[in-house]
Design an enzyme around this catalytic site. Structure first.
Site, PDB file in Angstrom:
ATOM      1  N   LEU A 104       0.912  -1.078  -0.015  1.00  0.00           N
ATOM      2  CA  LEU A 104       0.091  -0.026   0.036  1.00  0.00           C
ATOM      3  C   LEU A 104       1.009   1.252   0.133  1.00  0.00           C
ATOM      4  O   LEU A 104       0.604   2.263  -0.629  1.00  0.00           O
ATOM      5  CB  LEU A 104      -0.880   0.022   1.132  1.00  0.00           C
ATOM      6  N   ALA A 105       1.896   1.151   0.704  1.00  0.00           N
ATOM      7  CA  ALA A 105       2.913   2.518   0.863  1.00  0.00           C
ATOM      8  C   ALA A 105       3.601   2.789  -0.326  1.00  0.00           C
ATOM      9  O   ALA A 105       3.331   3.954  -1.206  1.00  0.00           O
ATOM     10  CB  ALA A 105       3.771   2.445   2.028  1.00  0.00           C
ATOM     11  N   ALA A 124      -1.543  -6.846   2.049  1.00  0.00           N
ATOM     12  CA  ALA A 124      -2.916  -7.468   1.460  1.00  0.00           C
ATOM     13  C   ALA A 124      -3.138  -8.434   2.720  1.00  0.00           C
ATOM     14  O   ALA A 124      -4.447  -8.817   2.744  1.00  0.00           O
ATOM     15  CB  ALA A 124      -2.467  -8.345   0.615  1.00  0.00           C
ATOM     16  N   TRP A 125      -2.703  -8.794   3.775  1.00  0.00           N
ATOM     17  CA  TRP A 125      -3.111  -9.449   4.885  1.00  0.00           C
ATOM     18  C   TRP A 125      -3.895  -8.811   5.938  1.00  0.00           C
ATOM     19  O   TRP A 125      -4.361  -9.318   7.080  1.00  0.00           O
ATOM     20  CB  TRP A 125      -1.817  -9.968   5.479  1.00  0.00           C
ATOM     21  N   ALA A 126      -3.697  -7.423   6.132  1.00  0.00           N
ATOM     22  CA  ALA A 126      -4.315  -6.565   7.180  1.00  0.00           C
ATOM     23  C   ALA A 126      -5.812  -6.720   7.063  1.00  0.00           C
ATOM     24  O   ALA A 126      -6.532  -6.790   5.996  1.00  0.00           O
ATOM     25  CB  ALA A 126      -4.009  -5.012   6.745  1.00  0.00           C
ATOM     26  N   GLY A 183      -8.148  -5.392   9.921  1.00  0.00           N
ATOM     27  CA  GLY A 183      -8.901  -4.607  10.432  1.00  0.00           C
ATOM     28  C   GLY A 183      -9.426  -3.413   9.559  1.00  0.00           C
ATOM     29  O   GLY A 183     -10.541  -3.295   9.627  1.00  0.00           O
ATOM     30  N   GLU A 227     -11.846  -0.407  17.907  1.00  0.00           N
ATOM     31  CA  GLU A 227     -10.897  -1.559  17.910  1.00  0.00           C
ATOM     32  C   GLU A 227     -10.192  -0.898  19.108  1.00  0.00           C
ATOM     33  O   GLU A 227     -10.466   0.126  19.796  1.00  0.00           O
ATOM     34  CB  GLU A 227      -9.797  -1.547  16.879  1.00  0.00           C
ATOM     35  N   HIS A 280       0.918  -9.069  18.096  1.00  0.00           N
ATOM     36  CA  HIS A 280      -0.482  -9.218  18.114  1.00  0.00           C
ATOM     37  C   HIS A 280      -1.058 -10.182  19.116  1.00  0.00           C
ATOM     38  O   HIS A 280      -0.469 -11.386  18.932  1.00  0.00           O
ATOM     39  CB  HIS A 280      -1.069  -9.531  16.459  1.00  0.00           C
ATOM     40  N   ARG A 284      -2.487  -3.362  22.778  1.00  0.00           N
ATOM     41  CA  ARG A 284      -1.946  -4.680  22.363  1.00  0.00           C
ATOM     42  C   ARG A 284      -0.910  -5.156  23.202  1.00  0.00           C
ATOM     43  O   ARG A 284      -0.915  -6.407  23.449  1.00  0.00           O
ATOM     44  CB  ARG A 284      -1.571  -4.630  20.905  1.00  0.00           C
ATOM     45  N   HIS A 326       3.973  -8.795  14.607  1.00  0.00           N
ATOM     46  CA  HIS A 326       2.927  -8.372  14.029  1.00  0.00           C
ATOM     47  C   HIS A 326       3.230  -7.034  13.243  1.00  0.00           C
ATOM     48  O   HIS A 326       2.846  -6.870  11.969  1.00  0.00           O
ATOM     49  CB  HIS A 326       1.820  -8.217  14.883  1.00  0.00           C
ATOM     50  N   ARG A 359       1.725   1.031  18.529  1.00  0.00           N
ATOM     51  CA  ARG A 359       1.191   1.382  17.307  1.00  0.00           C
ATOM     52  C   ARG A 359      -0.312   1.342  17.787  1.00  0.00           C
ATOM     53  O   ARG A 359      -0.695   0.206  18.279  1.00  0.00           O
ATOM     54  CB  ARG A 359       1.328   0.531  16.181  1.00  0.00           C
TER      55      ARG A 359
END
Length: 500
Positions: A16-17, A45-47, A49, A115, A231, A276, A335, A370
Site C-alpha cells: 500500500l505504501a 494485503a493481509w491486514a 482490521g 478497536e 498481536h 495490544r 505483527h 502502534r
C-alpha cells in the site's frame, strides 16, 4: 553488470505504501520493483482490521491524534501525528475513489468499527475482515492502468548506490540471478517490516527487515528498532505464518479465555480492549504457565461468522476448527515493527536521495506501541506525500559506488535466527535472554558475515538490551517499570545512543 538510468522515482516495494507513492508521483515516470507479483508477500494485503480515521460526526482528527499519542507511550511525534490524523478522511475517500469497496452504513457513509485503545468507533473496514486485500487490489489495478508506472515483479533489492557524498543515487536490483544497477534521482524504500525474523509471526515470512538493514549500512539513521508489536490473537493452528484473528472480533464482544474458560484480563466488558502490549502479555503469560489461551467468539459472533468475518472463518475451517462452536487457540506473535528508518511524513530520510515509507519507516506516529489500524492510514497518507516529494527530485550526476550484494542466510541458519528472536527478543525480554540472542547472532555472523537479516536482528536486540525499562511493545521483566523520561533510541553506523 547492466546499468539503467531511470528519470524518476525508483520505488522498492509493491504494498500500500509503495503503490500510493507511485500513483501520486505522476506525471513523473516511476519504476516499481517488487520481489513477488503484486498482492503477494506484503503485509498490506493481509491486514484485516481496516483504516483508522475520524469519519463519524462524533469523532475528530484531534481525538484520533490523542488516542494515537496515548497508545504510543510517550514516544509519538505530535506534529507528524496531527498531519496523519488530519489526512484521515481525505485518505479514505481517495482509496474509495480508486475502487476500494469500504463497508457503508444505511446512509451511505463509511461504516466504522471499534478497536482496542480507540475512544471512538473509527475503523473503516471492507467485508468485515478483508480490508487489506480489497484496498490493495484497487491500488494494484490503478497502478497497472497508470501510464507513468512500470512494474518489475521479479526484482529483489540487493544494495543501495551512493556517490562520494553519501547521497543515494539508485539501487542494486537482482533479476533472474543477474544484478542490475538502477540509477534514479530518488529511491523510495517501501520494503515492509521485520516480522519474518520471528518464528511466531502474522506477517509474510519473507519480510526480514532487509530495507532497514541496507539503509543502516548506507548510513541512514534508525529509530527505536526495539519496538516490535506482538498481536495477541494469532491463531495457533500449526501454520507459518500464523493466521490472524482480527482485533475487530474483540471489538464485537469476543473474549479471551484460558483452557478452563476463565477470562484472561478480567470480567469487565472492555477488559480485552486494552492496548495490544497489555493483551499480548496476558496471552503470553497464560500460555507460559500452562493455562492456554483462546479467543471465544461463540456468543458474540456465532452464526454470523461466515459473512461478518469471512477471512477468519475460512482460516479456522481450513485448520479444522469451527469458531461458531469452538474457541480459537491463540498466541502472541510478531505483527508490526514500530521502529525503522527515520523518515518524515514526506518520506525524507537522513540520507539525501533516499525516502522511506510504510512499515520500514519510523515517522514517529506509532511511538512505542502502534494504535490499531493506523498502519494502513499511514501507508496511504504518507505514501501519497512521499510520492509527491520524490517526484520533485531533480537529476544528479557524477561517479557512484554500489554496496556489494550481501550473502543470503542458509535456510537452517534463518530457522535458528527466527526461533532465537521469538524466544529471546519476543513479548517478554530480559538481559539474560537478549545476551543469549547476541551470542547466537555472533555465531551466525561468523558463518555468513553481512547477511541482512542478521543486521536487522542485531539492531533490534542491541537496542532492546540498551533500553533498561518497559515501555509500550518493549517489556523487560528485569526492568518492569517505565523510565521517568521517555527517550528514543537512535542508531547510526553502529553507534548506539539514547537521545532526547
Amino acid at each position: 553488470m547492466n546499468r539503467i538510468d531511470h528519470d524518476g522515482p525508483l520505488v522498492v516495494g509493491g504494498g500500500l505504501a509503495g503503490l500510493s507513492a507511485a500513483l501520486e508521483a505522476a506525471p513523473r515516470k516511476v519504476l516499481v520493483v517488487t520481489p513477488a507479483p503484486l498482492l503477494q508477500a506484503c503485509s498490506s494485503a493481509w491486514a484485516q482490521g481496516g483504516v483508522a480515521a475520524a469519519l463519524s460526526e462524533t469523532d475528530a482528527p484531534a481525538l484520533h491524534a490523542a488516542d494515537t499519542e496515548a497508545a504510543g507511550a510517550g514516544l509519538v511525534d505530535a506534529g507528524a501525528t496531527r498531519l496523519l490524523t488530519a489526512d484521515g478522511r481525505a485518505t479514505v475517500e481517495w482509496l474509495a475513489s480508486l475502487g476500494a469497496p469500504f463497508d457503508r452504513d444505511a446512509a451511505g457513509g463509511f461504516a466504522v468499527s471499534l478497536e482496542a485503545a480507540h475512544s471512538r468507533a473509527r475503523v473503516a473496514r471492507v467485508g468485515g475482515d478483508g480490508a487489506g486485500r480489497a484496498i490493495l487490489s484497487a491500488l494494484v489495478a490503478a497502478a497497472r492502468a497508470a501510464p507513468h508506472i512500470e512494474v518489475w515483479e521479479d526484482g529483489r533489492l540487493r544494495g543501495l548506490i551512493q556517490d562520494g557524498t553519501g547521497r543515494v543515487r539508485g539501487a542494486l536490483i537482482e533479476r533472474d540471478g543477474r544484478l542490475v544497477e538502477v540509477l534514479a534521482p530518488a529511491v523510495v524504500l517501501a520494503t515492509g517490516g521485520a516480522g519474518g525474523l520471528y518464528a511466531r509471526t502474522t506477517t509474510p515470512a519473507s519480510l526480514l527487515g532487509e530495507g532497514m538493514a541496507l539503509a543502516y549500512r548506507a548510513g541512514a539513521e534508525i529509530l527505536d528498532p526495539e519496538f516490535v508489536q506482538f498481536h495477541p490473537t494469532a491463531m495457533d493452528v500449526g501454520l507459518d505464518p500464523m493466521p490472524l484473528a482480527t482485533e475487530a472480533l474483540r471489538g464485537e464482544g469476543a473474549r479471551l479465555i484460558d483452557g478452563e474458560g476463565r477470562f484472561l484480563l478480567g470480567e469487565a466488558a472492555d477488559a480485552d480492549l486494552q492496548p495490544r502490549d497489555v493483551v499480548a502479555r496476558a496471552v503470553h503469560a497464560a500460555r507460559a504457565d500452562g493455562r492456554g489461551a483462546c479467543l471465544d467468539a461463540r456468543t458474540a459472533i456465532g452464526a454470523a461468522f461466515p459473512h461478518e468475518f469471512p477471512g477468519v472463518f475460512a482460516a479456522c475451517m481450513r485448520a479444522g476448527l469451527d469458531p461458531r462452536e469452538t474457541p480459537i487457540p491463540v498466541a502472541a506473535a510478531a505483527h508490526y515493527h514500530m521502529g525503522g528508518i527515520v523518515a518524515g511524513p514526506d518520506g525524507r530520510t537522513t540520507l539525501p536521495g533516499l525516502f522511506a515509507v510504510g512499515e520500514c519507516a519510523a515517522t514517529g506516529v506509532h511511538g512505542a506501541n502502534r494504535l490499531a489500524s493506523n498502519s494502513l492510514l499511514e501507508a496511504a497518507a504518507f505514501g501519497r506525500r512521499t510520492g509527491r516529494a520524490a517526484a520533485r527530485a531533480g537529476p544528479v550526476s557524477g561517479p557512484t559506488v554500489a554496496l556489494a550484494a550481501p550473502p543470503d542466510l542458509a535456510p537452517e541458519a534463518l530457522a535458528v535466527l527466527r526461533r532465537t528472536m521469538s524466544d529471546e527478543a519476543g513479548v517478554v525480554r530480559d538481559a539474560a535472554g537478549l545476551t543469549r540472542a547476541l551470542a547466537v547472532l555472533d555465531d551466525l555472523e561468523a558463518r555468513t558475515p553481512g547477511a541482512l537479516p542478521l543486521v536487522a536482528a542485531r539492531l533490534i536486540v542491541e537496542a532492546a538490551l540498551a533500553r533498561r525499562e518497559s515501555r509500550g511493545g518493549h517489556w523487560r521483566s528485569d526492568f518492569p517499570t517505565a523510565a521517568v523520561e521517555a527517550r528514543h533510541t537512535r542508531l547510526r553506523a553502529r553507534a548506539l545512543a539514547m537521545a532526547e
